[in-house]
Design an enzyme around this catalytic site. Sequence first.
Site, short mmCIF file in Angstrom:
data_model
loop_
_atom_site.label_atom_id
_atom_site.label_comp_id
_atom_site.label_asym_id
_atom_site.label_seq_id
_atom_site.Cartn_x
_atom_site.Cartn_y
_atom_site.Cartn_z
N SER A 129 108.29 22.82 78.34
CA SER A 129 108.56 22.74 79.51
C SER A 129 107.37 23.80 80.28
CB SER A 129 109.89 23.07 80.16
OG SER A 129 109.82 23.53 81.35
N ASP A 171 107.76 17.34 83.58
CA ASP A 171 108.77 18.44 83.35
C ASP A 171 109.65 18.63 84.64
OD1 ASP A 171 109.62 21.16 82.70
OD2 ASP A 171 108.86 21.78 84.41
N ARG A 223 117.81 17.92 82.22
CA ARG A 223 118.71 18.91 81.28
C ARG A 223 119.60 19.67 81.90
NH1 ARG A 223 113.15 22.15 80.09
NH2 ARG A 223 114.93 23.48 78.84
N HIS A 243 101.55 33.97 82.05
CA HIS A 243 102.73 33.44 82.36
C HIS A 243 103.90 34.47 81.99
CE1 HIS A 243 106.03 30.38 83.42
NE2 HIS A 243 106.53 30.79 82.15
N LYS A 268 102.92 22.91 81.61
CA LYS A 268 102.44 23.19 82.76
C LYS A 268 101.10 24.00 82.83
CE LYS A 268 106.55 24.33 83.94
NZ LYS A 268 107.90 24.64 84.20
N1 URA Z 1 111.17 27.94 82.60
C1 URA Z 1 110.50 26.71 82.65
O1 URA Z 1 109.54 26.27 83.32
N2 URA Z 1 111.26 25.72 81.69
C2 URA Z 1 112.46 25.90 81.15
O2 URA Z 1 112.86 24.96 80.47
C3 URA Z 1 112.97 27.14 80.99
C4 URA Z 1 112.11 28.21 81.85
#
Ligand code: URA
Length: 433
Positions: free
Chosen positions: A185, A163, A170, A84, A189
């Site tokens: 967050s 999320d 947020r 990622h 995933k």
């Molecule tokens: N990328 C994400 O997936 N979540 C966040 O909160 C910030 C960047």
Amino acid sequence: MTVYRIPDLIAHKRDGLEHSPEALEQLIFGYVAGDIPDYQIAAWLMAVYLKGMTAPETAALTMAMAKSGDFLDLSSLPNTVDKHSTGGVGDKTSLVLAPMLAALGLTVAKMSGRGLAHTGGTIDKLEAIPGWNPVLGDEAFLKQAREIGMALVGQSKNLAPADGLLYALRDVTATVDNIPLIASSIMSKKLASGAKTIVLDVKVGGGAFMKTLEQGRLLARAMVEIGQHSSRNVRALLTDMDTPLGHMAGNALEVQEAIATLRGDGPKDLLELCLELAKEALLAHGFSVADAQTRPLEVIQSGAALEKFAAFVAAQGGDPSYVYHPEKLNVAQNTLEITALHSGFLERIDALAVGQAVLVLGGGRERKNEAIDHSVGVEVIKKISESVTAGEPLARIYHNHKGLEAAKTLLKHAFTLSSEKVNAPTLILDRVY
Ligand code: URA
């Protein structure tokens, strides 16, 4: 089972106390089910923002978010690894790294995103290859991953739906830039995506989400700790994103540059990043330090990684002749150069401005599901520290007329020249594991 009152949970966090995993599950599951209103979660998010979370608490929040939706079951595949990046400009790393890892015997079976705003997405880039299809059924996905070691698909599953809901809240309650919330967050995933090991590329700098190395370190540490609490091996690199990665930004241009890198002919910074990320992935899977250091370059030099990429493209309906002849890819024929007004050494390239230029040319999207033009983009000709003579080209715009004036304006201000010599930036800023 203890049933928690939501006002008590908000007060608990307001007073700086630690939540139990059960309390966090009730909060997250209740929110996703629609039983808890936005205003209570908004108050709780602000309490988290102000009072923080412990590492076990952040891990429990992440797991609750992951459990709010589907899990990809990769348990039948050997040596699964996910990668990622927190997002950058010209970041085509996955296109190079995934076939390298497959050629090294690991399995990359993952869902990837599309681009949004100034950052690109792997699926958009791959769609620049005629015929390549981001949709695979579950069985075909696992079969391809088993046979080739690599399968990349779009977001077809409902991974960590909590999320999406929390992020939207947020965004409108000034609680985005908070380490436990960002870490949970991203990692919710990743946990739902099922890989045993996860290699993170935490970008730091003007073109990235984390503007300073210190912030980047905190985020990387939080994500590595989530892995430790969730039986996943997570390793993070902190890497420079003050300047675009490689020379190309824009979908087809980035595929060409990724293929050049797989052929051993790519830009130095992109190759270095891919070799370092591959090394981390191999170390996470128990390879020796010597192997982790040498084998990634070998699979490029032998052509094995390029062959894996071609096999992957073909397996997902793409025409593999483009992998061997990337010059055939559709790149916009109209070009315009941005030239230096005076001589000097290139001190700064504003990565954000380059990303925004690609966006206004039509190569990215401002809203989800917008169509994009894969053929447009920006070539950054000069890299930081190089000397430049007045009138020399700094960047080349590939365009189809749309957004050309705006792109020109952005790029004219994106390059800073110094009369003094400038050092090339360090790409790998730190490692966390
Ligand atoms: N990328 C994400 O997936 N979540 C966040 O909160 C910030 C960047």
